[in-house]
Design a protein around this motif. Structure first.
Motif, PDB file in Angstrom:
ATOM      1  N   SER A  54       0.803  -1.226   0.000  1.00  0.00           N
ATOM      2  CA  SER A  54       0.000   0.000   0.000  1.00  0.00           C
ATOM      3  C   SER A  54       0.840   1.283   0.000  1.00  0.00           C
ATOM      4  CB  SER A  54      -0.952   0.008   1.194  1.00  0.00           C
ATOM      5  OG  SER A  54      -0.225   0.052   2.404  1.00  0.00           O
ATOM      6  N   THR A  68       4.102   6.639  -3.399  1.00  0.00           N
ATOM      7  CA  THR A  68       2.678   6.449  -3.624  1.00  0.00           C
ATOM      8  C   THR A  68       2.083   5.824  -2.369  1.00  0.00           C
ATOM      9  OG1 THR A  68       3.039   4.277  -4.620  1.00  0.00           O
ATOM     10  CG2 THR A  68       2.879   6.139  -6.121  1.00  0.00           C
ATOM     11  N   GLY A  71      -4.980   4.755  -2.093  1.00  0.00           N
ATOM     12  CA  GLY A  71      -6.091   5.614  -1.702  1.00  0.00           C
ATOM     13  C   GLY A  71      -5.804   7.096  -1.846  1.00  0.00           C
ATOM     14  N   ARG A  72      -4.554   7.451  -2.070  1.00  0.00           N
ATOM     15  CA  ARG A  72      -4.204   8.861  -2.270  1.00  0.00           C
ATOM     16  C   ARG A  72      -4.105   9.122  -3.765  1.00  0.00           C
ATOM     17  NH1 ARG A  72       1.068  12.091   0.115  1.00  0.00           N
ATOM     18  NH2 ARG A  72       0.574  14.062  -0.891  1.00  0.00           N
ATOM     19  N   LYS A  73      -4.835  10.102  -4.252  1.00  0.00           N
ATOM     20  CA  LYS A  73      -4.872  10.385  -5.689  1.00  0.00           C
ATOM     21  C   LYS A  73      -3.559  10.959  -6.207  1.00  0.00           C
ATOM     22  CE  LYS A  73      -9.822  11.130  -5.675  1.00  0.00           C
ATOM     23  NZ  LYS A  73     -10.911  12.064  -5.888  1.00  0.00           N
ATOM     24  N   LYS A  74      -2.979  11.857  -5.445  1.00  0.00           N
ATOM     25  CA  LYS A  74      -1.763  12.548  -5.878  1.00  0.00           C
ATOM     26  C   LYS A  74      -0.519  11.835  -5.342  1.00  0.00           C
ATOM     27  CE  LYS A  74       0.442  17.056  -5.623  1.00  0.00           C
ATOM     28  NZ  LYS A  74       0.415  18.358  -4.982  1.00  0.00           N
ATOM     29  N   PRO A  75       0.434  11.492  -6.223  1.00  0.00           N
ATOM     30  CA  PRO A  75       1.677  10.880  -5.717  1.00  0.00           C
ATOM     31  C   PRO A  75       2.473  11.884  -4.880  1.00  0.00           C
ATOM     32  CG  PRO A  75       1.653  10.921  -8.142  1.00  0.00           C
ATOM     33  CD  PRO A  75       0.427  11.623  -7.668  1.00  0.00           C
TER      34      PRO A  75
END
Length: 116
Positions: A54, A68, A71-75
């Motif tokens: 994850s 990354t 669940g987080r859109k932006k790296p």
């Protein structure tokens, strides 16, 4: 007459790696058990990931990182600073994340990362 006594090692309990380490360097007082230097914190440069995949973190030699999180859109990306065994990640928004650097492991925000 005084005799200079060399440290005595019972070699029957040592494995090949320990014997090689002893043979490759001279025993010195204060070096740790059996004259082997105490372990040092791992160099954090490289790719790291959590066991469940994850979280992934790439620490680069130029002082930057990319990561990354599931669940987080932006790296995540930014710069880092290493101070002893604490690596501080600073993303482009200014958010700082402390990371503890250990022997083959990074611990951050409740996640434990190993080499990828």
């Amino acid at each position: 007459m005084r005799h200079h006594a060399e440290p005595h090692l019972d070699l029957t309990v040592l494995d090949t790696a320990a014997l090689l380490a002893i043979a490759m360097r001279e025993l010195k007082a204060g070096d740790g058990p059996l004259g082997v230097a105490p372990p040092r914190a791992t160099d954090p440069v490289g790719s790291w990931r959590s066991a469940d995949g994850s979280v992934r973190l790439d620490i680069r030699t130029d002082g930057t990182y990319a990561g990354t999180v599931a669940g987080r859109k932006k790296p995540a990306h930014g710069t880092y600073r290493l101070d002893g065994s604490t690596l501080t990640l600073r993303d482009d928004s200014g958010l700082k994340t402390p990371v503890t650097v250990g022997q083959g492991v990074l611990e951050m925000a409740g996640h434990r990362l190993g080499p990828a």
